[in-house]
Design an enzyme around this catalytic site. Structure first.
Site, PDB file in Angstrom:
ATOM      1  N   LEU A 545       0.869  -1.358  -0.001  1.00  0.00           N
ATOM      2  CA  LEU A 545      -0.008   0.193  -0.235  1.00  0.00           C
ATOM      3  C   LEU A 545       0.839   1.187   0.104  1.00  0.00           C
ATOM      4  O   LEU A 545       0.490   2.272  -0.723  1.00  0.00           O
ATOM      5  CB  LEU A 545      -0.878   0.018   1.299  1.00  0.00           C
ATOM      6  CG  LEU A 545      -1.931  -0.827   1.277  1.00  0.00           C
ATOM      7  CD1 LEU A 545      -2.678  -0.955   2.497  1.00  0.00           C
ATOM      8  CD2 LEU A 545      -3.087  -0.779   0.102  1.00  0.00           C
ATOM      9  N   GLY A 546       2.070   1.130   0.481  1.00  0.00           N
ATOM     10  CA  GLY A 546       2.957   2.303   0.413  1.00  0.00           C
ATOM     11  C   GLY A 546       4.119   2.305   1.661  1.00  0.00           C
ATOM     12  O   GLY A 546       4.091   1.076   2.060  1.00  0.00           O
ATOM     13  N   GLY A 549       7.799   6.300   7.083  1.00  0.00           N
ATOM     14  CA  GLY A 549       9.123   6.242   7.717  1.00  0.00           C
ATOM     15  C   GLY A 549       9.536   5.129   8.510  1.00  0.00           C
ATOM     16  O   GLY A 549      10.640   4.927   8.645  1.00  0.00           O
ATOM     17  N   GLY A 551       8.636   1.765   8.026  1.00  0.00           N
ATOM     18  CA  GLY A 551       8.534   0.593   6.998  1.00  0.00           C
ATOM     19  C   GLY A 551       7.540   0.554   6.113  1.00  0.00           C
ATOM     20  O   GLY A 551       6.748   1.428   5.736  1.00  0.00           O
ATOM     21  N   VAL A 553       4.052  -0.842   4.185  1.00  0.00           N
ATOM     22  CA  VAL A 553       2.576  -1.261   4.378  1.00  0.00           C
ATOM     23  C   VAL A 553       2.025  -2.201   3.609  1.00  0.00           C
ATOM     24  O   VAL A 553       2.006  -1.819   2.283  1.00  0.00           O
ATOM     25  CB  VAL A 553       1.735   0.022   4.600  1.00  0.00           C
ATOM     26  CG1 VAL A 553       0.462  -0.310   5.330  1.00  0.00           C
ATOM     27  CG2 VAL A 553       2.550   1.065   5.677  1.00  0.00           C
ATOM     28  N   ASP A 664       4.105  13.414  13.790  1.00  0.00           N
ATOM     29  CA  ASP A 664       4.342  13.172  12.429  1.00  0.00           C
ATOM     30  C   ASP A 664       2.810  13.414  11.831  1.00  0.00           C
ATOM     31  O   ASP A 664       2.594  12.609  11.084  1.00  0.00           O
ATOM     32  CB  ASP A 664       5.052  11.969  11.936  1.00  0.00           C
ATOM     33  CG  ASP A 664       5.447  12.135  10.404  1.00  0.00           C
ATOM     34  OD1 ASP A 664       5.263  13.215   9.986  1.00  0.00           O
ATOM     35  OD2 ASP A 664       5.931  11.016   9.901  1.00  0.00           O
TER      36      ASP A 664
END
Ligand SMILES: *[C@@H]1O[C@H](CO)[C@@H](O)[C@H](O)[C@H]1NC(C)=O
Ligand SMILES: *[C@@H]1O[C@H](CO)[C@@H](O)[C@H](O)[C@H]1NC(C)=O
Ligand SMILES: *[C@@H]1O[C@H](CO)[C@@H](O)[C@H](O)[C@H]1NC(C)=O
Ligand SMILES: *[C@@H]1O[C@H](CO)[C@@H](O)[C@H](O)[C@H]1NC(C)=O
Ligand SMILES: *[C@@H]1O[C@H](CO)[C@@H](O)[C@H](O)[C@H]1NC(C)=O
Length: 857
Positions: A545-546, A549, A551, A553, A664
């Site tokens: 999925l993406g 920062g 790791g 997903v 974040d």
């Protein structure tokens, strides 16, 4: 029993009294001497400095005079800190030409130059400026700078341009991009010999500027590339930005590096010691000593190219050197006895190297890239450009001389085509290097090993079959054995998780489907690695999925059919296993409708994996900044999203048991469920990665530059108010439908500058995304922008708390305070990472752009 008063003690008292008087006389003498004779801070032909005289800067910060060091016969002229008991020399004039004996004088000579004359009146040192005027004056400034002025008030010479071994605040360390190495500081020869030593320190501006220490002509230590905020090779520098460094581009390829303490009354110095160590110290007025802030090189791995070309140094390893993956020691015998200087060579030829690059590789497959995380970027980068990741990768792939590339935040695309030297493995927070390797090296299995594995597996299967058959005959026993071994395996240590109901161990597929329903309970569920792998198609790229920062997903599906999001944490978190479990468990208990739910986790060996509920509508930025999809978010939806985020954040800040600061918060960390309800994700990651939320300072600045509050970006200070700042940026982005950084223009550095401009001219409503203008209620929009402006104020104390924000959002007639103009981000443009990328590039191509950013120590 009494001890009689003996006459000796009276004598002692007299003596002490005498000493007292003597001391006061002495003080008076010094006083008179200072104020009648040499109270000035300047030197001119009429007012020379004789050996024994001292001049002091106007604010009594620095002193100048003759001193000796080591050999009592040798006299030097130097500058030292005034008012510190320990004489700390920061500059030496005649370091290679000491005066013998006490007859020296520092004066302005006939040609208007500062000169040191020996007892015979012969000049042994001079500033040697060609066009100095006859009656110029030298003034010792409070910065520690000795400046020679002509009588027309023109600066003709200054000690800051001719430093010895100490880098003081506000000193400007000049260098030229087109020139090669620029050496600036030279160490003393030994601890008490100021003559020129073996080490020098300066800047190599090629690629992106780096600070270097040389021993003679060889590199001794390297800071790693400047990325606009920090030097990337010093992991501790990602830390507390108390003593802000700035890199200023003056145009024509001329830059300078300088730094300013956040409190100008702090005494700070950087010094290159005689043994090649660079030290940063600050004067501790309480302890009365120079306390160490940091020093470099700090360990074996910091020494330049410790492990040779293509070798990686990791202080946590023993031995410290290994070869990069796909590489083997060049000279195995030397390597094994700890002589790593020869480095490593590639094991398998690249496909592009065979038959002029058109041929077929070992397995007929194309070369690929291996991702190596947390490295100190190799020295001698060949190319730095502004390509994006994909272009950068292609650029490397299509040029056979490219052996690695990296995409460093703040620097963009970097490509190496010579030996990769001086590589270091850090624990976290450094850069990722993509290493070009032959295809066969990437799978990790080569032909021979493949064969071996097949054989092993076959033997194993046979053996296993045999055992099962044997055991099956004693089925009951088998079950018992299985049960107990399962428990032991998972949590071998006694730990609360093990005994409590928290620990549920699901190792089979069937158990997993049960789990899918059970996770509505409050406690955390543990999954096995194999079940997670099965749920995500073995972490296949299709399921990705993406990447954040922390790791990658992946999307996964539990056997029961429930979709999940699986976050595979990058290899190294700053924590041990126990702390990790505890943190994850605490965070799993945070439940709020505006937080993404943590369903479970998996800890096996190096693997740490978190399982979340899956959000079908992905993240907010995929709608908000997409020209096609953004009008699906009408004003009502956007307002509800803003409110939801505010509530979720309030829960984290105040209502949860943990008091979590997100650190974040940004559009890509807000996920949307099927009904477009916002859910904050990635909260608590700072905790999981070992940041201590109760500290006011953090060792590691996590976060995204465009969203970081000034005090956090600069000084590493964070609080709930730094989250409020990020919320403010996010709010303005939601209202405008544009990214913070997309506002970059000649007048505005980012959304804050732009929004303030409109606000100030009474046209705040123009900030609204035009695609939803017809759905909005102007009052609500105006109130949101007002709240946004309050949240992004420079000073944390002026920003509202999240509870105030929620109140303001919900009450239509609230009387909101007026925001103060935010100046920080508009002044320091480079805090935007996108800006930084371009500006760094500008620096490299020597455009006329000012780059000013802050660096830790
Ligand atoms: C030196 O300074 C004096 C007064 O400050 C001035 O009259 C004189 O012209 C100067 N001499 C030179 C050579 O510049
Ligand atoms: C400096 O270099 C010289 C010559 O290479 C050497 O003899 C001396 O020991 C070195 N000094 C230090 C402090 O390293
Ligand atoms: C600066 O430091 C001095 C002495 O350490 C202290 O008294 C003063 O409050 C500090 N100023 C600021 C703005 O922190
Ligand atoms: C270390 O190994 C290199 C070759 O890899 C060799 O040239 C050098 O002499 C060796 N140094 C020592 C001290 O053995
Ligand atoms: C390949 O890379 C080398 C080194 O960076 C460079 O000199 C050369 O021009 C590149 N070749 C092409 C075709 O881009």
């Amino acid at each position: 029993m009494y001890v009689s008063n003996n006459p000796g003690s009276e004598m002692g008292q007299d003596f002490r009294r005498f000493r007292h008087v003597y001391f006061w006389c002495y003080l008076c003498m010094i006083y008179c001497f200072c104020f009648l004779g040499f109270s000035t801070d300047r030197i001119s032909s009429g007012h020379p400095v004789k050996d024994g005289d001292v001049i002091v800067s106007a604010g009594k910060k620095f002193a100048l005079g003759f001193f000796r060091s080591g050999n009592p016969d040798l006299r030097y002229v130097g500058i030292w800190f005034y008012g510190i008991p320990e004489q700390t020399i920061v500059w030496v004039a005649n370091r290679d030409k000491p005066i013998h004996g006490l007859g020296g004088t520092l004066t302005v000579g006939n040609h208007g130059n500062l000169a040191i004359l020996d007892a015979n009146g012969d000049s042994i040192w001079s500033t040697n400026v060609p066009a100095a005027s006859r009656n110029s004056t030298a003034i010792l400034e409070d910065s520690g700078n000795l400046i020679l002025w002509t009588n027309h008030r023109k600066l003709s010479w200054q000690s800051f341009d001719n430093p010895t071994d100490t880098f003081l605040p506000d000193m400007q360390f000049y260098f030229n991009v087109s020139a090669g190495e620029n050496r600036f500081f030279t160490s003393w020869r030994s601890a008490n010999d100021p003559s020129l030593g073996n080490y020098s320190m300066g800047i190599d501006p090629r690629g992106s500027p780096q600070i270097l220490i040389w021993e003679g002509r060889n590199r001794h230590w390297r800071s790693g590339y400047w990325n606009g905020l920090i030097f990337t090779g010093i992991p501790s520098m990602t830390a507390i930005y108390l003593y802000g460094f700035k890199l200023i581009n003056e145009g024509n390829g001329r830059l300078h590096l300088t730094y300013t303490p956040s409190n100008s009354s702090d005494l700070i110095k950087f010094q290159l010691l005689w043994n090649g160590t660079e030290e940063q110290r600050t004067w501790d007025t309480g302890l009365k000593e120079w306390s160490l802030i940091q020093l470099q090189p700090v360990n074996q791995c910091e020494l330049y190219n410790r492990c040779g070309p293509f070798g990686v140094c990791d202080v946590m390893n023993s031995p410290i050197c290994t070869c990069l993956k796909g590489y083997v020691p060049k000279d195995n015998d030397q390597w094994n006895i700890g002589n790593w200087s020869g480095g490593c060579i590639r094991r398998t030829q690249l496909q592009c190297e065979t038959k002029g690059g058109r041929g077929v590789g070992e397995s007929g497959e194309k070369d690929g890239f291996l991702e190596v995380e947390d490295l100190k970027l190799p020295d001698f980068v060949d190319y730095v450009g502004s390509e994006n990741v994909q272009e950068c990768r292609n650029k490397c792939l299509h040029n056979c001389s490219c052996i690695a590339f990296s995409f460093a935040s703040g620097i963009s695309c970097m490509i190496w085509s010579k030996d990769l030297v001086d590589i270091q493995q850090f624990q976290y927070g450094a850069n990722t290097v993509f290493l070009r390797l032959a295809h066969s090296e990437l799978g990790g299995t080569r032909k021979v090993t493949k064969l071996l594995i097949v054989a092993t597996v076959m033997v194993g299967v046979l053996f296993l079959g045999l055992s099962i058959w044997l055991l099956w005959r004693r089925k009951d026993k088998l079950q018992e054995v299985f049960k107990s071994s399962k428990q032991r395996e998972r949590f071998p240590e006694t730990h609360p998780i093990q005994s409590g109901e928290l620990s549920r161990d699901f190792s089979g597929q069937d158990d997993l489907s049960v789990e899918g329903q059970e996770c509505s309970g409050k406690e955390l569920t543990y999954f096995t690695f194999s079940s997670v792998a099965a749920a995500t198609n073995n972490f296949s790229d299709i399921n990705k999925l993406g990447q954040g920062g922390f790791g990658h997903v992946y999307k996964g599906k539990l056997p029961g059919g429930q979709d999940i999001a699986v976050k595979r944490l990058s290899r190294k978190s700053g924590q041990g296993l126990e702390e990790f479990k505890n943190e994850v468990m605490l965070i799993a208990r945070l439940q709020h409708r505006n937080l993404v739910r943590l369903l479970g986790c998996c800890i096996e060996g190096e693997e740490k994996i978190l399982l979340y509920e899956y959000m079908p509508n992905k993240s907010l930025d995929s709608f908000l900044f997409d020209p096609v999809k953004q009008n699906q978010l009408d004003w009502r939806t956007r307002f509800l999203i803003i409110e939801g985020i505010a509530r979720g954040l309030l829960y984290l800040h105040r209502d949860s048991r943990l008091r979590i600061i997100h650190r974040d918060l940004k559009a890509s960390n807000i996920l949307l469920d099927g009904e477009m309800n916002p859910k904050i994700s990635d909260f608590g990651m700072a905790r999981i990665f070992g940041g201590n939320q109760n500290e006011a300072n953090t060792n590691r600045v996590v976060g995204t530059y465009g969203y970081m509050a000034p005090e956090y970006a600069m000084e590493g200070l964070f609080s709930v108010k730094s989250d409020v700042y990020s919320f403010g940026i996010l709010l303005l982005e939601i209202v405008s439908g544009r990214r913070n950084t997309s506002f970059r223009s000649a007048e505005h550095s980012n959304i804050i500058g732009y929004a303030w401009d409109l606000w100030d001219r009474g046209r705040a409503i123009d900030l609204l995304d035009p695609s939803i203008a017809d759905t909005c209620s102007p009052n609500e929009v105006f109130r949101c922008i007002h709240i946004g402006m309050l949240c992004v104020q420079d000073s944390a104390s002026h920003r509202p708390t999240m509870s105030a924000v929620v109140l303001m959002l919900e009450s239509e007639n609230a009387n909101l305070p007026m925001p103060k103009q935010p100046t920080f981000t508009s002044l320091r443009r480079s805090l935007d990472v996108d800006d930084m990328w371009n500006e760094i590039h500008d620096v490299v191509t020597s455009n006329n752009v000012t780059l000013s950013a802050i660096l830790g120590r």
